[in-house]
Each structure stands twice: as structure tokens, then as C-alpha cells.
Design an enzyme around this catalytic site. Sequence first.
Site, PDB file in Angstrom:
ATOM      1  N   GLU A   1       0.834  -1.215   0.000  1.00  0.00           N
ATOM      2  CA  GLU A   1       0.000   0.000   0.000  1.00  0.00           C
ATOM      3  C   GLU A   1       0.866   1.261   0.000  1.00  0.00           C
ATOM      4  O   GLU A   1       0.529   2.252  -0.653  1.00  0.00           O
ATOM      5  CB  GLU A   1      -0.970  -0.046   1.182  1.00  0.00           C
ATOM      6  CG  GLU A   1      -2.004  -1.159   0.964  1.00  0.00           C
ATOM      7  CD  GLU A   1      -2.996  -1.302   2.090  1.00  0.00           C
ATOM      8  OE1 GLU A   1      -2.567  -1.697   3.192  1.00  0.00           O
ATOM      9  OE2 GLU A   1      -4.186  -1.025   1.898  1.00  0.00           O
TER      10      GLU A   1
ATOM     11  N   GLU B   1      -4.468  -9.609   3.839  1.00  0.00           N
ATOM     12  CA  GLU B   1      -5.578  -9.186   4.710  1.00  0.00           C
ATOM     13  C   GLU B   1      -6.717 -10.211   4.787  1.00  0.00           C
ATOM     14  O   GLU B   1      -7.278 -10.440   5.855  1.00  0.00           O
ATOM     15  CB  GLU B   1      -6.138  -7.835   4.228  1.00  0.00           C
ATOM     16  CG  GLU B   1      -5.512  -6.629   4.917  1.00  0.00           C
ATOM     17  CD  GLU B   1      -4.167  -6.216   4.360  1.00  0.00           C
ATOM     18  OE1 GLU B   1      -3.602  -6.979   3.551  1.00  0.00           O
ATOM     19  OE2 GLU B   1      -3.671  -5.152   4.736  1.00  0.00           O
TER      20      GLU B   1
HETATM   21  N1  COA Z   1       4.823  -8.096  12.030  1.00  0.00           N
HETATM   22  C1  COA Z   1       5.693  -8.339  13.017  1.00  0.00           C
HETATM   23  N2  COA Z   1       6.810  -9.099  12.868  1.00  0.00           N
HETATM   24  C2  COA Z   1       7.039  -9.618  11.646  1.00  0.00           C
HETATM   25  C3  COA Z   1       6.168  -9.404  10.567  1.00  0.00           C
HETATM   26  C4  COA Z   1       5.012  -8.602  10.787  1.00  0.00           C
HETATM   27  N3  COA Z   1       4.143  -8.327   9.810  1.00  0.00           N
HETATM   28  N4  COA Z   1       6.652 -10.064   9.496  1.00  0.00           N
HETATM   29  C5  COA Z   1       7.799 -10.652   9.879  1.00  0.00           C
HETATM   30  N5  COA Z   1       8.025 -10.388  11.181  1.00  0.00           N
HETATM   31  C6  COA Z   1       9.157 -10.853  12.006  1.00  0.00           C
HETATM   32  C7  COA Z   1       9.059 -12.317  12.347  1.00  0.00           C
HETATM   33  O1  COA Z   1       8.236 -12.504  13.497  1.00  0.00           O
HETATM   34  C8  COA Z   1      10.500 -12.668  12.592  1.00  0.00           C
HETATM   35  O2  COA Z   1      10.877 -12.197  13.870  1.00  0.00           O
HETATM   36  P1  COA Z   1      11.784 -13.165  14.849  1.00  0.00           P
HETATM   37  O3  COA Z   1      13.077 -13.331  14.104  1.00  0.00           O
HETATM   38  O4  COA Z   1      11.902 -12.369  16.101  1.00  0.00           O
HETATM   39  O5  COA Z   1      11.012 -14.438  14.966  1.00  0.00           O
HETATM   40  C9  COA Z   1      11.249 -11.809  11.572  1.00  0.00           C
HETATM   41  O6  COA Z   1      10.340 -10.759  11.217  1.00  0.00           O
HETATM   42  C10 COA Z   1      11.624 -12.561  10.317  1.00  0.00           C
HETATM   43  O7  COA Z   1      10.445 -13.167   9.817  1.00  0.00           O
HETATM   44  P2  COA Z   1      10.320 -14.728   9.470  1.00  0.00           P
HETATM   45  O8  COA Z   1       8.875 -15.106   9.520  1.00  0.00           O
HETATM   46  O9  COA Z   1      11.252 -15.519  10.341  1.00  0.00           O
HETATM   47  O10 COA Z   1      10.868 -14.729   7.993  1.00  0.00           O
HETATM   48  P3  COA Z   1      10.480 -15.739   6.826  1.00  0.00           P
HETATM   49  O11 COA Z   1      11.389 -15.379   5.689  1.00  0.00           O
HETATM   50  O12 COA Z   1      10.450 -17.127   7.318  1.00  0.00           O
HETATM   51  O13 COA Z   1       8.970 -15.358   6.434  1.00  0.00           O
HETATM   52  C11 COA Z   1       7.181 -13.853   5.841  1.00  0.00           C
HETATM   53  C12 COA Z   1       8.691 -14.098   5.917  1.00  0.00           C
HETATM   54  C13 COA Z   1       6.969 -12.417   5.340  1.00  0.00           C
HETATM   55  C14 COA Z   1       6.537 -14.864   4.897  1.00  0.00           C
HETATM   56  C15 COA Z   1       6.560 -14.017   7.239  1.00  0.00           C
HETATM   57  O14 COA Z   1       7.350 -13.299   8.172  1.00  0.00           O
HETATM   58  C16 COA Z   1       5.142 -13.530   7.333  1.00  0.00           C
HETATM   59  O15 COA Z   1       4.223 -14.171   6.874  1.00  0.00           O
HETATM   60  N6  COA Z   1       4.960 -12.334   7.954  1.00  0.00           N
HETATM   61  C17 COA Z   1       3.641 -11.770   8.179  1.00  0.00           C
HETATM   62  C18 COA Z   1       3.079 -11.123   6.938  1.00  0.00           C
HETATM   63  C19 COA Z   1       1.738 -10.517   7.243  1.00  0.00           C
HETATM   64  O16 COA Z   1       0.748 -11.201   7.452  1.00  0.00           O
HETATM   65  N7  COA Z   1       1.681  -9.165   7.360  1.00  0.00           N
HETATM   66  C20 COA Z   1       0.496  -8.446   7.798  1.00  0.00           C
HETATM   67  C21 COA Z   1      -0.254  -7.926   6.650  1.00  0.00           C
HETATM   68  S1  COA Z   1      -1.737  -7.079   7.173  1.00  0.00           S
END
Ligand code: COA
Length: 246
Positions: free
Chosen positions: A115, A135
Amino acid sequence: MSNFEVIIYKKQDEVGYVTLNRPHVLNAYNIRMRDELYQVLEAIRDDPEVKVAIFSGAGEGAFCAGADLTEFLTAPSPIIARQVRWERDVWGLFLSITKPLIAALHGYVLGSGIEIALCCDIRIASEDVQFGVPEMGLGIIPAAGGSQTLPRVVGRAQALEILLTGRWIKAEEAHRLKLVNQVVPRSDLLPAAERLANKIKAYSPMAISYTKQAITRGLDLSLEQGLELEANLGNSLLALLAGKKN
Ligand code: COA
């Protein structure tokens, strides 16, 4: 602006550089980032020394992995979390800026990340980019303008498919859908954005601003109204230029 915690803002050679800076959490967008982004956007809007701005994300993993999910979990409810998040109209401010905004995108560009990118005018992505709007999976709808900005960029059917299925888009498809203007190797991402910024900033700031307004405001009008807008902007610009000469 040295008291910023989660955004780095610097000005150099008439370009404003905005870096989302929470790389340990993939630059997740939290309330602090919202407040700092608001201040940075005001600075870009008001500072005559800034002609164009480039937005990027710190670290190797992401431009921005969306809203900070830990804030969702600590608030009394996702609805309250969302209300708190949007009580400052960052998105309205973003879209009101008449200077060109360039997004330099790499890694994950999810939720609020896409966004933010859609509030920019030109998007350049590196080959490792992955776009997504998660979302639906959280039982909510985009609230940072995505339901309005995405269809204006990729069209109604594509936007609906992306939003309703939550499927992710990689670089090649993003380019095909015109979600991004260019795809470049990761090492060339910032240089490519800078090349573009340097070309744009060489022109008159007034002509740049009026052209951006003609296009962005005109897209929401009929062709007839749009032509009238263009004529009005053109006349105002000529009057300003004539006034400067006298
Ligand atoms: N909010 C808070 N923390 C987040 C985050 C988010 N949206 N996205 C990633 N992080 C954090 C993870 O908790 C992790 O922290 P940690 O190392 O303390 O555990 C760090 O960032 C790295 O993320 P990780 O999940 O280990 O990396 P990955 O490469 O395995 O996966 C994603 C990456 C983006 C697929 C996964 O982090 C994810 O699905 N994130 C959420 C996306 C989301 O739903 N966003 C909200 C949209 S409204």
C-alpha cells in the site's frame, strides 16, 4: 529529524531518501513508523530543497512485511488496533503530495508495504520481490488505500483476484501487470531509482508538480473534465511563469 527510530530520512542533491528501518522484523509497519512517516511526508511536501523522493526498505529481506502483527495481538481487538493505526491519515497525506515519489522495492512487499508502494508514483523492483495482500487471511480488508489504489494500477479484475485469493506476485508477473515500471537486479535497485530521480529533478519543479496533478487527479475524472483540469493547470502555470518574468 534525528530523533527517528524506525525511519531513516536524509536529503541529498534535491532527493529525499526515506528508508523503512526495522530490518529485524522485515520493516513491519508499526504505530511508531506511522508517526515518523507522517512527519517525513510533511517534510517532503514542504521542503523546497526536495524535488523528488525515493522510498526503500533496510536490510536484505523486505521492503515491508505489512502491519506489525504483534501490535494486532496486544490491542484489545484487531478492530481497535486498526482504528489506532489509521487515526493519522498518512495515506491521505501520501496521495496529496504533488512531488514525484519513487518506490524501490525488494524482498517481501506485503499488506501496508504494497500500500505504501501504491501511494508512490513509480515503482521499481528487484528480481527477488514478492508482493502480497494477506488481509483476507486475517479476516480484514485493506485499510491503507489498497482496495482503491491497486485497481487503479492493475485494473479491477486483477486487483480483485489478488485481494480475494491472497496469492503472491513475483517480479515477472508484477511487471506484466504493470504493478512495477521496471525490474532490475538487486544490486542495481537504488541506482536505478536514483537515475530516474536525477532525470526528473533536472526539470522545473512547477512543471513536474502540475504534470503529476494533471495525471493523478485527472484519472478520477471524465475525459472532458480531465481536459478542463489540464487546461486550468496549464493556464495557472503560464500565469505563474509570466508573473516571474515581470
Ligand atoms: N509483524 C511483526 N513481525 C514480523 C512481521 C510482521 N508483519 N513479518 C515478519 N516479522 C518478524 C518475524 O516474526 C521474525 O521475527 P523473529 O526473528 O523475532 O522471529 C522476523 O520478522 C523474520 O520473519 P520470518 O517469519 O522468520 O521470515 P520468513 O522469511 O520465514 O517469512 C514472511 C517471511 C513475510 C513470509 C513471514 O514473516 C510472514 O508471513 N509475515 C507476516 C506477513 C503478514 O501477514 N503481514 C500483515 C499484513 S496485514
